[in-house]
Structure formats: structure tokens, C-alpha cells
Design a protein around this motif. Structure first.
Motif, PDB file in Angstrom:
ATOM      1  N   SER A 155      55.280 -54.324  49.235  1.00 12.63           N
ATOM      2  CA  SER A 155      55.927 -55.279  50.118  1.00 12.63           C
ATOM      3  C   SER A 155      55.466 -56.700  49.815  1.00 12.63           C
ATOM      4  O   SER A 155      56.245 -57.648  49.881  1.00 12.63           O
ATOM      5  CB  SER A 155      55.646 -54.934  51.582  1.00 12.63           C
ATOM      6  OG  SER A 155      54.264 -54.986  51.862  1.00 12.63           O
ATOM      7  N   LYS A 156      54.191 -56.867  49.472  1.00 11.60           N
ATOM      8  CA  LYS A 156      53.683 -58.189  49.107  1.00 11.60           C
ATOM      9  C   LYS A 156      54.307 -58.651  47.798  1.00 11.60           C
ATOM     10  O   LYS A 156      54.705 -59.812  47.657  1.00 11.60           O
ATOM     11  CB  LYS A 156      52.162 -58.150  48.979  1.00 11.60           C
ATOM     12  CG  LYS A 156      51.523 -59.494  48.662  1.00 11.60           C
ATOM     13  CD  LYS A 156      50.018 -59.382  48.663  1.00 11.60           C
ATOM     14  CE  LYS A 156      49.363 -60.755  48.488  1.00 11.60           C
ATOM     15  NZ  LYS A 156      49.684 -61.386  47.192  1.00 11.60           N
ATOM     16  N   THR A 157      54.445 -57.756  46.837  1.00  9.81           N
ATOM     17  CA  THR A 157      55.016 -58.106  45.542  1.00  9.81           C
ATOM     18  C   THR A 157      56.465 -58.550  45.674  1.00  9.81           C
ATOM     19  O   THR A 157      56.914 -59.480  44.994  1.00  9.81           O
ATOM     20  CB  THR A 157      54.930 -56.913  44.583  1.00  9.81           C
ATOM     21  OG1 THR A 157      53.567 -56.543  44.440  1.00  9.81           O
ATOM     22  CG2 THR A 157      55.496 -57.261  43.215  1.00  9.81           C
ATOM     23  N   VAL A 158      57.219 -57.887  46.559  1.00 12.95           N
ATOM     24  CA  VAL A 158      58.623 -58.245  46.761  1.00 12.95           C
ATOM     25  C   VAL A 158      58.752 -59.704  47.160  1.00 12.95           C
ATOM     26  O   VAL A 158      59.562 -60.450  46.616  1.00 12.95           O
ATOM     27  CB  VAL A 158      59.249 -57.327  47.838  1.00 12.95           C
ATOM     28  CG1 VAL A 158      60.576 -57.896  48.327  1.00 12.95           C
ATOM     29  CG2 VAL A 158      59.459 -55.935  47.286  1.00 12.95           C
ATOM     30  N   LEU A 159      57.957 -60.151  48.128  1.00 14.24           N
ATOM     31  CA  LEU A 159      58.054 -61.528  48.576  1.00 14.24           C
ATOM     32  C   LEU A 159      57.439 -62.496  47.579  1.00 14.24           C
ATOM     33  O   LEU A 159      57.913 -63.617  47.412  1.00 14.24           O
ATOM     34  CB  LEU A 159      57.394 -61.676  49.946  1.00 14.24           C
ATOM     35  CG  LEU A 159      58.150 -60.987  51.088  1.00 14.24           C
ATOM     36  CD1 LEU A 159      57.358 -61.075  52.380  1.00 14.24           C
ATOM     37  CD2 LEU A 159      59.525 -61.598  51.280  1.00 14.24           C
ATOM     38  N   ASP A 160      56.387 -62.074  46.903  1.00 23.37           N
ATOM     39  CA  ASP A 160      55.789 -62.944  45.896  1.00 23.37           C
ATOM     40  C   ASP A 160      56.755 -63.235  44.760  1.00 23.37           C
ATOM     41  O   ASP A 160      56.644 -64.264  44.075  1.00 23.37           O
ATOM     42  CB  ASP A 160      54.512 -62.308  45.329  1.00 23.37           C
ATOM     43  CG  ASP A 160      53.345 -62.404  46.302  1.00 23.37           C
ATOM     44  OD1 ASP A 160      53.440 -63.192  47.253  1.00 23.37           O
ATOM     45  OD2 ASP A 160      52.353 -61.681  46.112  1.00 23.37           O
ATOM     46  N   ALA A 161      57.729 -62.345  44.526  1.00 17.61           N
ATOM     47  CA  ALA A 161      58.733 -62.584  43.485  1.00 17.61           C
ATOM     48  C   ALA A 161      59.592 -63.797  43.810  1.00 17.61           C
ATOM     49  O   ALA A 161      60.224 -64.369  42.922  1.00 17.61           O
ATOM     50  CB  ALA A 161      59.623 -61.349  43.320  1.00 17.61           C
ATOM     51  N   LEU A 162      59.606 -64.194  45.078  1.00 18.33           N
ATOM     52  CA  LEU A 162      60.335 -65.392  45.477  1.00 18.33           C
ATOM     53  C   LEU A 162      59.458 -66.639  45.430  1.00 18.33           C
ATOM     54  O   LEU A 162      59.924 -67.730  45.750  1.00 18.33           O
ATOM     55  CB  LEU A 162      60.881 -65.216  46.900  1.00 18.33           C
ATOM     56  CG  LEU A 162      61.992 -64.178  47.067  1.00 18.33           C
ATOM     57  CD1 LEU A 162      62.247 -63.911  48.541  1.00 18.33           C
ATOM     58  CD2 LEU A 162      63.270 -64.637  46.382  1.00 18.33           C
ATOM     59  N   ASP A 163      58.225 -66.496  45.040  1.00 20.24           N
ATOM     60  CA  ASP A 163      57.293 -67.623  44.987  1.00 20.24           C
ATOM     61  C   ASP A 163      57.407 -68.308  43.637  1.00 20.24           C
ATOM     62  O   ASP A 163      56.535 -68.192  42.774  1.00 20.24           O
ATOM     63  CB  ASP A 163      55.864 -67.133  45.237  1.00 20.24           C
ATOM     64  CG  ASP A 163      54.899 -68.292  45.423  1.00 20.24           C
ATOM     65  OD1 ASP A 163      55.371 -69.431  45.569  1.00 20.24           O
ATOM     66  OD2 ASP A 163      53.687 -68.060  45.419  1.00 20.24           O
ATOM     67  N   THR A 164      58.503 -69.024  43.451  1.00 26.51           N
ATOM     68  CA  THR A 164      58.796 -69.658  42.180  1.00 26.51           C
ATOM     69  C   THR A 164      59.667 -70.879  42.432  1.00 26.51           C
ATOM     70  O   THR A 164      60.216 -71.032  43.523  1.00 26.51           O
ATOM     71  CB  THR A 164      59.527 -68.684  41.238  1.00 26.51           C
ATOM     72  OG1 THR A 164      59.891 -69.365  40.038  1.00 26.51           O
ATOM     73  CG2 THR A 164      60.798 -68.132  41.883  1.00 26.51           C
ATOM     74  N   THR A 165      59.799 -71.756  41.454  1.00 24.24           N
ATOM     75  CA  THR A 165      60.677 -72.913  41.615  1.00 24.24           C
ATOM     76  C   THR A 165      61.844 -72.879  40.629  1.00 24.24           C
ATOM     77  O   THR A 165      62.607 -73.825  40.551  1.00 24.24           O
ATOM     78  CB  THR A 165      59.900 -74.232  41.412  1.00 24.24           C
ATOM     79  OG1 THR A 165      59.317 -74.239  40.098  1.00 24.24           O
ATOM     80  CG2 THR A 165      58.815 -74.390  42.452  1.00 24.24           C
ATOM     81  N   ARG A 166      61.984 -71.792  39.884  1.00 25.36           N
ATOM     82  CA  ARG A 166      63.112 -71.719  38.935  1.00 25.36           C
ATOM     83  C   ARG A 166      64.390 -71.298  39.661  1.00 25.36           C
ATOM     84  O   ARG A 166      64.358 -70.860  40.801  1.00 25.36           O
ATOM     85  CB  ARG A 166      62.804 -70.720  37.825  1.00 25.36           C
ATOM     86  CG  ARG A 166      62.776 -69.272  38.263  1.00 25.36           C
ATOM     87  CD  ARG A 166      62.512 -68.336  37.078  1.00 25.36           C
ATOM     88  NE  ARG A 166      62.637 -66.935  37.438  1.00 25.36           N
ATOM     89  CZ  ARG A 166      61.697 -66.197  38.001  1.00 25.36           C
ATOM     90  NH1 ARG A 166      60.524 -66.750  38.255  1.00 25.36           N
ATOM     91  NH2 ARG A 166      61.897 -64.932  38.285  1.00 25.36           N
ATOM     92  N   GLN A 167      65.520 -71.441  38.985  1.00 24.78           N
ATOM     93  CA  GLN A 167      66.771 -70.949  39.551  1.00 24.78           C
ATOM     94  C   GLN A 167      66.676 -69.432  39.697  1.00 24.78           C
ATOM     95  O   GLN A 167      66.212 -68.736  38.809  1.00 24.78           O
ATOM     96  CB  GLN A 167      67.948 -71.315  38.643  1.00 24.78           C
ATOM     97  CG  GLN A 167      69.297 -70.919  39.220  1.00 24.78           C
ATOM     98  CD  GLN A 167      70.461 -71.423  38.382  1.00 24.78           C
ATOM     99  OE1 GLN A 167      70.310 -72.380  37.630  1.00 24.78           O
ATOM    100  NE2 GLN A 167      71.608 -70.792  38.508  1.00 24.78           N
TER     101      GLN A 167
END
Length: 259
Positions: A31-43
Motif C-alpha cells: 500500500s505504501k509503494t502504490v502511493l509512493d509511485a505517485l511521488d514524482t514530478t514527471r508526466q
């Protein structure tokens, strides 16, 4: 924003009545990994339950996580409160109310009927037409979501993204689904363009985004809006939202491959 408003938002998150988690993987590393995948600034794009969301380059990861968690909470609250998805607009009342209770301002909540000019209806083309009418055919949000829909169209019908979206949006001959694009405004702050849809067909649906039918067999209603969240509320509810949804994120949030 007054401290009481922040307190109200925190109380709402804490007391929100949600369906039971599906996988039972509460607090799992997944569950942590799922949200961390959104921790980015790319498109980037993601499917969050019944919503397809596209993020422009430069949108901070923390805002991406807040939006994904906010719309997931709103969907889960609405589904718990209105389990009969045939009650499309009762479901949306609950969905928009949940967003408002955690600090989001929604400019428009009234639904209009989409009128198909031809004899045949194609859902993804109707979605793009609605976005173009609402925000202008050259708008960045329209281009982002067009690209995201095209990427989804190229995927196999059994892909995890299509499967998740279809499961959460459809029920028999009705569907509720949302598409949103997140950009950085002139002031550097992210803003969200949201379109919400309610679809009713004369026959049971097998999928939504690329559904085709005679125009006379489909009624599509839509609501397009700009939404924004108060910064103080966003900061306050960030971790409580993440904690509240830890057992749900792994089942409801899936980032798409790079566009």
C-alpha cells in the motif's frame, strides 16, 4: 482558512464510513509503494477507482498523492452511502460532498445531457468532446486526457487498469466515472480540471471508456469543473488520509506505464 475548518476536515476523515477493505492487506508494504509511485514530478497518469487522472510534468508528488487519496475517499464514501449505482446523482451528491468536507472547492455540480450529433455513440470520443466544449479544444487538460485515453485504448481489455476502472465504474446498464487533469497554474500552484459522467444504456454494459452503441440507446450526462484545495487543509489531512486509506490503496490505485 480558520482552524475550525481544518479541525472539521480532520474529524470528517477520521469518522468517514468506508466499505471494508477488499484484500485485507492493511498496513502492508504494497500500500505504501502504490502511493509512493505517485511521488514524482514527471508526466504521469493513474487509475483511481472510477477515475482516470493525468498529471502534468512539474506537479509535486505530494499533491498527486493528496488528489488520489481525496478522490478515493470520496468514491468510497459515496459507494458506502449509495450502494445502488443506478442512483447516479445521489452517488455524485455524496461524492462531491465528501470532497467539500476535506477542503476541496468544486465550482460546478450541475449535470447537462451530452447530445451526440451522429447516429453512433463512442464513449471516449464523447468524453473528449465534452472536455473540448468545457475547456476549449486547445486546452492542455484536453490534450493530456486525450493522450491518456488513447494509451488506455491500446491496452488489452484484461489489463489491470481497464479491469479496475470497469469494476468500479459500471453496474448493469449504468456507469459513473470521472476524468481529471492536473496542471501547474501561472502562479505555480497545481489546479485540477475535473469532468464527471453518468451513463445509462438500454443494455447492460461490458466496459465503459470504449463503449460503442447507437446514439439513441445511450444517455450521457456530464459535469465539468475546476477544483482546488485549501493549502492548510491539504497539509493537515495528508497523513490522516493516507492512514485511513492504507488498506484500500493497493486495490484502488494503479499508476499507468509512462506515457
Amino acid at each position: 482558512m480558520s482552524p475550525k475548518y481544518v479541525e472539521d476536515a480532520l474529524n470528517y476523515v477520521d469518522s468517514a464510513d468506508l466499505p471494508e477493505p477488499r484484500s485485507g492487506r492493511r498496513g502492508s508494504p504494497e500500500s505504501k509503494t502504490v502511493l509512493d509511485a505517485l511521488d514524482t514530478t514527471r508526466q504521469q497518469a493513474a487509475v483511481v477507482g472510477s477515475e482516470v487522472v493525468a498529471f502534468a510534468e512539474g506537479v509535486p508528488g505530494v499533491f498527486r498523492q493528496n488528489l488520489a487519496n481525496s478522490t478515493l475517499l470520496a468514491q468510497l464514501v459515496a459507494t458506502k452511502k449509495v450502494p445502488d449505482k443506478a442512483r447516479i446523482f445521489d452517488w455524485y451528491d455524496a461524492y462531491f460532498d465528501a470532497l467539500a468536507n476535506i477542503g476541496w472547492t468544486v465550482q460546478e455540480r450541475n449535470f447537462a445531457v451530452y447530445v451526440e450529433s451522429g447516429q453512433n455513440f463512442e464513449a471516449h470520443k464523447a468524453i473528449i468532446a465534452v472536455l473540448s466544449m468545457a475547456f476549449g479544444p486547445g486546452a492542455t487538460a484536453v490534450a493530456m486526457l486525450t493522450g491518456t485515453l488513447e494509451a488506455l485504448q491500446s491496452m488489452d481489455a484484461d489489463s489491470p487498469w481497464i479491469t479496475l476502472f470497469s469494476k468500479e465504474s459500471m453496474a448493469a446498464d449504468t456507469a459513473t466515472f470521472q476524468v481529471s487533469a492536473v496542471e501547474k497554474g501561472p502562479d505555480g500552484e497545481p489546479f485540477v480540471t475535473l469532468a464527471a459522467f453518468g451513463l445509462h444504456a438500454t443494455k447492460d454494459l461490458t466496459q465503459v471508456l470504449f463503449f460503442k452503441a447507437r446514439a439513441s440507446d445511450v444517455t450521457l450526462r456530464h459535469c465539468s469543473s475546476k477544483i482546488a484545495i485549501d493549502a492548510a487543509v491539504a497539509a493537515a489531512v495528508q497523513q490522516p488520509l493516507r492512514d485511513k486509506l492504507a488498506a484500500h490503496a493497493v486495490d484502488f490505485v494503479k499508476t499507468l506505464p509512462d506515457l
